[in-house]
Design a protein around this motif. Structure first.
Motif, PDB file in Angstrom:
ATOM      1  N   GLU A  45       0.813  -1.278  -0.231  1.00  0.00           N
ATOM      2  CA  GLU A  45       0.043  -0.038   0.177  1.00  0.00           C
ATOM      3  C   GLU A  45       0.955   1.259  -0.025  1.00  0.00           C
ATOM      4  OE1 GLU A  45      -2.751  -0.096   3.213  1.00  0.00           O
ATOM      5  OE2 GLU A  45      -3.672  -1.990   2.556  1.00  0.00           O
ATOM      6  N   GLU A  46       2.129   1.084  -0.022  1.00  0.00           N
ATOM      7  CA  GLU A  46       2.907   2.374  -0.384  1.00  0.00           C
ATOM      8  C   GLU A  46       2.725   2.966  -1.484  1.00  0.00           C
ATOM      9  OE1 GLU A  46       4.874   2.941   2.573  1.00  0.00           O
ATOM     10  OE2 GLU A  46       4.067   0.940   3.313  1.00  0.00           O
ATOM     11  N   ARG A  47       2.709   4.334  -1.324  1.00  0.00           N
ATOM     12  CA  ARG A  47       2.485   5.088  -2.655  1.00  0.00           C
ATOM     13  C   ARG A  47       3.437   5.536  -3.540  1.00  0.00           C
ATOM     14  NH1 ARG A  47      -2.887   4.142  -3.687  1.00  0.00           N
ATOM     15  NH2 ARG A  47      -3.174   6.233  -4.913  1.00  0.00           N
ATOM     16  N   LEU A  48       3.520   5.406  -4.753  1.00  0.00           N
ATOM     17  CA  LEU A  48       4.601   6.287  -5.373  1.00  0.00           C
ATOM     18  C   LEU A  48       4.224   7.636  -5.611  1.00  0.00           C
ATOM     19  CD1 LEU A  48       4.652   3.632  -8.555  1.00  0.00           C
ATOM     20  CD2 LEU A  48       6.450   4.226  -7.039  1.00  0.00           C
ATOM     21  N   ASN A  49       5.219   8.582  -5.626  1.00  0.00           N
ATOM     22  CA  ASN A  49       5.359   9.924  -6.014  1.00  0.00           C
ATOM     23  C   ASN A  49       5.303   9.922  -7.434  1.00  0.00           C
ATOM     24  OD1 ASN A  49       5.830  12.449  -6.055  1.00  0.00           O
ATOM     25  ND2 ASN A  49       7.698  12.614  -5.333  1.00  0.00           N
ATOM     26  N   PRO A  50       4.027  10.503  -7.836  1.00  0.00           N
ATOM     27  CA  PRO A  50       3.975  10.717  -9.605  1.00  0.00           C
ATOM     28  C   PRO A  50       5.078  11.517  -9.916  1.00  0.00           C
ATOM     29  CG  PRO A  50       1.827  11.169  -7.965  1.00  0.00           C
ATOM     30  CD  PRO A  50       2.815  11.009  -7.230  1.00  0.00           C
ATOM     31  N   GLY A  51       5.605  12.379  -9.075  1.00  0.00           N
ATOM     32  CA  GLY A  51       6.357  13.498  -9.882  1.00  0.00           C
ATOM     33  C   GLY A  51       7.859  12.895  -9.722  1.00  0.00           C
ATOM     34  N   ASP A  52       8.195  11.719  -9.090  1.00  0.00           N
ATOM     35  CA  ASP A  52       9.724  11.126  -8.943  1.00  0.00           C
ATOM     36  C   ASP A  52       9.288   9.757  -8.647  1.00  0.00           C
ATOM     37  OD1 ASP A  52      12.102  10.694  -9.166  1.00  0.00           O
ATOM     38  OD2 ASP A  52      12.740  11.665  -7.311  1.00  0.00           O
ATOM     39  N   PRO A  53       8.480   8.670  -9.793  1.00  0.00           N
ATOM     40  CA  PRO A  53       8.451   7.358  -9.473  1.00  0.00           C
ATOM     41  C   PRO A  53       9.691   6.567  -9.564  1.00  0.00           C
ATOM     42  CG  PRO A  53       7.901   8.041 -11.916  1.00  0.00           C
ATOM     43  CD  PRO A  53       8.318   9.593 -10.937  1.00  0.00           C
ATOM     44  N   ASN A  54      10.572   7.183  -9.755  1.00  0.00           N
ATOM     45  CA  ASN A  54      12.059   6.323  -9.831  1.00  0.00           C
ATOM     46  C   ASN A  54      12.964   6.476  -8.604  1.00  0.00           C
ATOM     47  OD1 ASN A  54      11.783   5.106 -12.321  1.00  0.00           O
ATOM     48  ND2 ASN A  54      12.415   7.290 -13.211  1.00  0.00           N
ATOM     49  N   ARG A  55      12.242   6.986  -7.481  1.00  0.00           N
ATOM     50  CA  ARG A  55      12.681   7.442  -6.137  1.00  0.00           C
ATOM     51  C   ARG A  55      11.743   6.904  -5.058  1.00  0.00           C
ATOM     52  NH1 ARG A  55      17.114  11.651  -4.579  1.00  0.00           N
ATOM     53  NH2 ARG A  55      17.731  10.631  -2.624  1.00  0.00           N
ATOM     54  N   LEU A  56      12.228   5.849  -4.164  1.00  0.00           N
ATOM     55  CA  LEU A  56      11.122   5.224  -3.103  1.00  0.00           C
ATOM     56  C   LEU A  56      11.859   5.515  -1.771  1.00  0.00           C
ATOM     57  CD1 LEU A  56      10.406   1.816  -4.756  1.00  0.00           C
ATOM     58  CD2 LEU A  56       9.187   3.939  -5.254  1.00  0.00           C
ATOM     59  N   THR A  57      11.095   6.232  -0.858  1.00  0.00           N
ATOM     60  CA  THR A  57      11.679   6.474   0.594  1.00  0.00           C
ATOM     61  C   THR A  57      10.502   6.327   1.411  1.00  0.00           C
ATOM     62  OG1 THR A  57      13.251   8.159  -0.325  1.00  0.00           O
ATOM     63  CG2 THR A  57      12.861   8.157   2.155  1.00  0.00           C
ATOM     64  N   GLY A  58      10.682   5.402   2.511  1.00  0.00           N
ATOM     65  CA  GLY A  58       9.792   5.302   3.465  1.00  0.00           C
ATOM     66  C   GLY A  58      10.017   4.292   4.491  1.00  0.00           C
ATOM     67  N   SER A  59       8.858   3.891   5.474  1.00  0.00           N
ATOM     68  CA  SER A  59       9.344   3.053   6.427  1.00  0.00           C
ATOM     69  C   SER A  59       7.994   2.402   6.588  1.00  0.00           C
ATOM     70  CB  SER A  59       9.665   3.755   7.691  1.00  0.00           C
ATOM     71  OG  SER A  59       9.892   3.011   8.913  1.00  0.00           O
ATOM     72  N   PHE A  60       8.012   1.037   7.233  1.00  0.00           N
ATOM     73  CA  PHE A  60       6.941   0.137   7.323  1.00  0.00           C
ATOM     74  C   PHE A  60       7.164  -0.706   8.541  1.00  0.00           C
ATOM     75  CE2 PHE A  60       4.728  -3.901   6.819  1.00  0.00           C
ATOM     76  CZ  PHE A  60       3.477  -3.524   6.474  1.00  0.00           C
ATOM     77  N   SER A  61       6.151  -0.689   9.566  1.00  0.00           N
ATOM     78  CA  SER A  61       6.205  -1.888  10.739  1.00  0.00           C
ATOM     79  C   SER A  61       5.012  -2.440  10.974  1.00  0.00           C
ATOM     80  CB  SER A  61       6.294  -0.845  11.971  1.00  0.00           C
ATOM     81  OG  SER A  61       7.500  -0.145  11.951  1.00  0.00           O
ATOM     82  N   LYS A  62       5.061  -3.666  11.486  1.00  0.00           N
ATOM     83  CA  LYS A  62       4.288  -4.627  11.953  1.00  0.00           C
ATOM     84  C   LYS A  62       4.690  -5.034  13.598  1.00  0.00           C
ATOM     85  CE  LYS A  62       2.923  -7.019   7.695  1.00  0.00           C
ATOM     86  NZ  LYS A  62       2.846  -8.326   6.974  1.00  0.00           N
ATOM     87  N   SER A  63       3.638  -5.139  14.414  1.00  0.00           N
ATOM     88  CA  SER A  63       3.887  -5.231  15.573  1.00  0.00           C
ATOM     89  C   SER A  63       2.841  -6.342  16.313  1.00  0.00           C
ATOM     90  CB  SER A  63       3.832  -4.041  16.478  1.00  0.00           C
ATOM     91  OG  SER A  63       4.712  -3.174  16.340  1.00  0.00           O
ATOM     92  N   ALA A  64       3.044  -7.257  17.146  1.00  0.00           N
ATOM     93  CA  ALA A  64       2.041  -8.109  17.722  1.00  0.00           C
ATOM     94  C   ALA A  64       3.049  -8.940  18.786  1.00  0.00           C
ATOM     95  CB  ALA A  64       1.502  -8.798  16.759  1.00  0.00           C
ATOM     96  N   TYR A  65       2.182  -9.003  19.828  1.00  0.00           N
ATOM     97  CA  TYR A  65       2.914 -10.007  20.795  1.00  0.00           C
ATOM     98  C   TYR A  65       4.232  -9.699  21.354  1.00  0.00           C
ATOM     99  CZ  TYR A  65      -1.186 -12.555  19.224  1.00  0.00           C
ATOM    100  OH  TYR A  65      -2.537 -12.855  18.525  1.00  0.00           O
ATOM    101  N   GLY A  66       4.586  -8.497  21.420  1.00  0.00           N
ATOM    102  CA  GLY A  66       5.821  -7.964  21.925  1.00  0.00           C
ATOM    103  C   GLY A  66       6.842  -8.114  20.865  1.00  0.00           C
TER     104      GLY A  66
END
Length: 742
Positions: free
Chosen positions: A204-225
């Motif tokens: 579900e990370e979104r591309l930047n339409p103005g610069d689709p050839n650059r990806l920057t981001g962070s994603f986390s999942k948490s459960a049970y410690g």
């Protein structure tokens, strides 16, 4: 973007593995590039679990408690490169993993030993600990980056890593019928393997339409410690050189050069030295020379968005093929909590521009929050930290919650001054030297709490002398060459002493009593203080003098009720006179008109060592001579600082009493007394006429030194002072008369 989703709890030793080949797919029309991705990916997995259980022992005479905890950390730094002549990417990972599992069993029982009649407590404690360490560098990692029309997915596959596991067991006993010895043994290192890991974003990370050839981001999942996090900075079809990251670091007080990364949420403190770091990567086949230009940018600012970027620093670097290099420089953040016009600056934006052969090939902007320096607040005579109680709200309203107030004594474990509990009390107090030591402790506490290398001090009344002593004798120096105290702002400080202190101290001495803090405010005492307290160490001084009260305590000019303007001003070039009472100087109005303009200074003023630090003598004012009165800076040999008449009166709750006052021929007449604001005073002349009143509960009654003044010719006779208490406790009133103010 950070997304939290549930995830089954997995121990480090039981990670999922995968052998799928790395593939990068580009679909739709979001990107026409056919190259693989280059950049960096960071993966982390942190786990913290614990359990505690208490059961009844089989004997039924005791309990057994088992506590278990597991802490595990796994990190991987992955360098991503496009595969040669292919549309997918490859990765090399540096992996570090560790875990500690601890089980503690505490058994407690009661039993009767042979030949005894009374049961006794028996206990045993058993601790088992297992520790795993694993890692490796340059390990092949699988990278999958899949793009769609407007979304993308990032996946990593990390290989197995080898390591070691070790452990220990210990046991101790107490109270057994037959004593048992404690035991302890260690388990030698044994080889182990941490399983491969596969982790992916949810697509579900979104591309930047103005610069689709650059990806920057962070994603986390948490459960049970367990929390897994993936962060990435990737680019494709770009020049050989690119910026991987821009980071900020400051030094952890009190250790110089103890650099730590600054998080965007926490930021740094105005005046701290910040190390700005840019990481440059070379994805090309040859070594390249690069230049990184750092700029202060205003883009996105509400008021100054159109203002051009300002250059900060320029650094050159050579980057070998397929490698990364860091460029760093140190930046002084002084003034960056504010704009030069006094507006709060909530965030500073730093842009790094990467140039290859003079052409910009990449840029990156990062936000740096710079909070104002903490304000250490120093109270004066007959006061405590509560005089500053509203100031945290005042600072928050003026900037943000990050502008912190530290009233000395609010947390007494970090330092507490003693200057008298309340107006008129005559108990023991600290000396100025002792209070300066307590101030030093509180300054250090404020620095540690805020990680601030520099503070501002605002001091009221005697607090200014205490602060001057601290700066002279105790203030440390730092390698940045700036004083620890960035500015000392004094409010009504008796920098040449107080004639009210002269009168009251003399009145006490005539009865064989004294008060240390009051004695140290006498003009003769402060003259000696000034002779030895000379070092300002580059700290700018500012002072506010009050001019609202007519003559008191032989102060022949308008004053603040305690301190004459010439005493406050002394040799301080930056001085302001206002119609404000001594006890009102810690209010909102003096803060807005006098204090804030001296603390809320922007970068230009902070770097100029401006005129506020200039120190020029006040014309015609020498140091005061002992036991002599200074009138407009000229010694008057006909007047002394002692009282014409003095007395100490005890007033019971609700009592009214009359005190006879002998009066001599004089041009005018005054009476000064120290009393709680629950006491009213009425001055009656020899004809029975009320000539002056100071009523309980009024603003005049709240002053430290309360005065009644009759500005007319006086004929020798007997006057009367009526004192009336509205209090529930006995009060002690110290009074002194004076005359011939001119």
């Amino acid at each position: 973007m950070t997304i939290l989703r549930t995830l089954p709890a997995l121990a480090i030793g039981a990670m999922l593995s995968s052998a799928a080949a790395p593939v990068a797919a580009q679909r739709g029309n979001a990107a026409k590039c056919t190259s693989g991705w280059a950049g960096t990916i960071q993966y982390s997995r942190n786990q913290a679990n614990s359990d505690s259980k208490t059961v009844t022992r089989l004997s039924g005479k005791g309990t057994q408690t088992t506590d278990w905890s597991l802490k595990a950390n796994y990190t991987a730094q992955i360098a991503v490169r496009p595969a040669a002549d292919a549309e997918y990417s490859t990765g090399l990972a540096n992996i570090n993993a560790s875990s500690v599992s601890t089980e503690t069993v505490a058994a407690n029982d009661r039993d009767i030993c042979p030949h005894q009649r009374v049961s006794q407590g028996m206990s045993g404690n058993f601790v088992s600990k297992s520790e795993t360490r694993a890692g490796g560098s340059g390990l092949e990692a699988g990278i999958d980056v899949t793009t769609d029309a407007d979304t993308y997915t990032v996946s990593v596959r990390l290989p197995e890593v080898n390591g070691t596991v070790s452990g220990s067991d210990s046991a101790s006993f107490s109270g057994q019928c037959k004593a048992k010895e404690a035991t302890s043994k260690s388990i030698a290192d044994l080889p182990t393997t941490i399983d491969a890991i596969r982790f992916s974003t949810d697509g579900e990370e979104r591309l930047n339409p103005g610069d689709p050839n650059r990806l920057t981001g962070s994603f986390s999942k948490s459960a049970y410690g367990v929390t897994e996090t993936l962060s990435w900075n990737l680019r494709r079809c770009g020049p050989a050189l690119r910026l991987v990251e821009v980071k900020f670091e400051d030094m952890r007080f009190p250790t110089w050069e103890a650099w730590q990364e600054i998080t965007e949420q926490t930021g740094t403190i105005d005046g701290n030295i910040v190390r700005i770091k840019a990481i440059v990567a070379n994805d090309g086949p040859d070594e390249r020379a690069a230049t990184v230009k750092f700029r202060e940018t205003y883009q996105g600012d509400k008021w100054d968005a159109a203002k051009p970027d300002a250059p900060i620093e320029e650094v050159s670097v050579f980057v070998p093929s397929g490698q990364q290099r860091e460029v760093t420089f140190q930046w002084d953040s002084s003034g960056y909590a504010w704009f030069d016009d006094g507006r709060p600056r909530l965030v500073q934006r730093i842009r790094a521009e990467l140039e290859d052969a003079g052409k910009k090939v990449d840029d990156m902007t990062r936000n740096l929050k710079v909070a104002p320096k903490p304000v250490v607040l120093v109270h004066g005579l007959w006061s405590n930290w509560r005089t500053w109680e509203p100031w945290q709200n005042i600072l928050t309203t003026s900037h943000s919650y990050d502008w912190k107030a530290f009233p000395v004594g609010e947390k007494p474990e970090h330092g507490r001054m003693s200057t008298g509990e309340e107006p008129g009390t005559l108990g023991p107090t600290n000396t100025i030297v002792q209070n300066a030591d307590q101030l030093g402790r509180y300054v250090e506490y404020a620095q540690k709490d805020r990680n601030a290398w520099h503070v501002d001090i605002v001091a009221h009344s005697m607090g200014g002398l205490i602060s001057r002593r601290y700066i002279h004798a105790e203030m440390p120096s730092y390698a940045d060459g700036k004083p620890q105290v960035a500015h000392l702002v004094m409010l009504g400080t008796p920098n040449q002493g107080s004639s009210c202190a002269d009168l009251m101290s003399a009145a006490l001495e005539l009865t064989g009593r004294s008060m240390t803090a009051l004695q140290e405010l006498q003009t003769s005492s402060v003259a000696k203080f000034n002779a030895v307290t000379t070092e300002r160490k580059g700290v700018p001084f500012s002072v506010l003098a009050g001019t609202i009260v007519p003559p008191v305590c032989r102060i022949f000019s308008m004053n603040d009720g305690v301190v004459a303007p010439m005493s406050a001003i002394w040799t301080i070039a930056d001085n302001v006179q206002q119609r404000v009472l001594h006890t009102d100087m810690t209010g909102t109005a003096p803060f807005s008109s006098f204090v804030k303009p001296r603390l809320a200074i922007g970068p230009k003023a902070a770097r100029s060592n401006g005129k506020l630090s200039a120190l020029t003598p006040w014309p015609g004012i020498p140091g005061p001579a002992p036991r002599r009165l200074m009138v407009l800076g000229v010694e008057d040999p006909k007047e002394t600082t002692g009282p014409d008449f003095s007395k100490i009166v005890r007033l019971a709750p609700g009592q009214t009493t009359q005190v006879p006052l002998p009066v001599e021929d004089a041009r005018n007449f005054g009476l000064t007394f120290m009393a709680a604001n629950t006491v009213s005073a009425t001055l009656i002349d020899d004809k029975g006429t009320v000539v002056a009143i100071n009523r309980a509960g009024t603003a005049e009654a709240s002053q430290m030194f309360r005065s009644l003044f009759v500005d007319r010719a006086i004929v020798k006779g007997n006057w009367t002072l009526t004192l009336a208490s509205e209090d529930r406790v006995e009060r002690e009133i110290v009074l002194a008369t004076w005359s011939n103010a001119s």
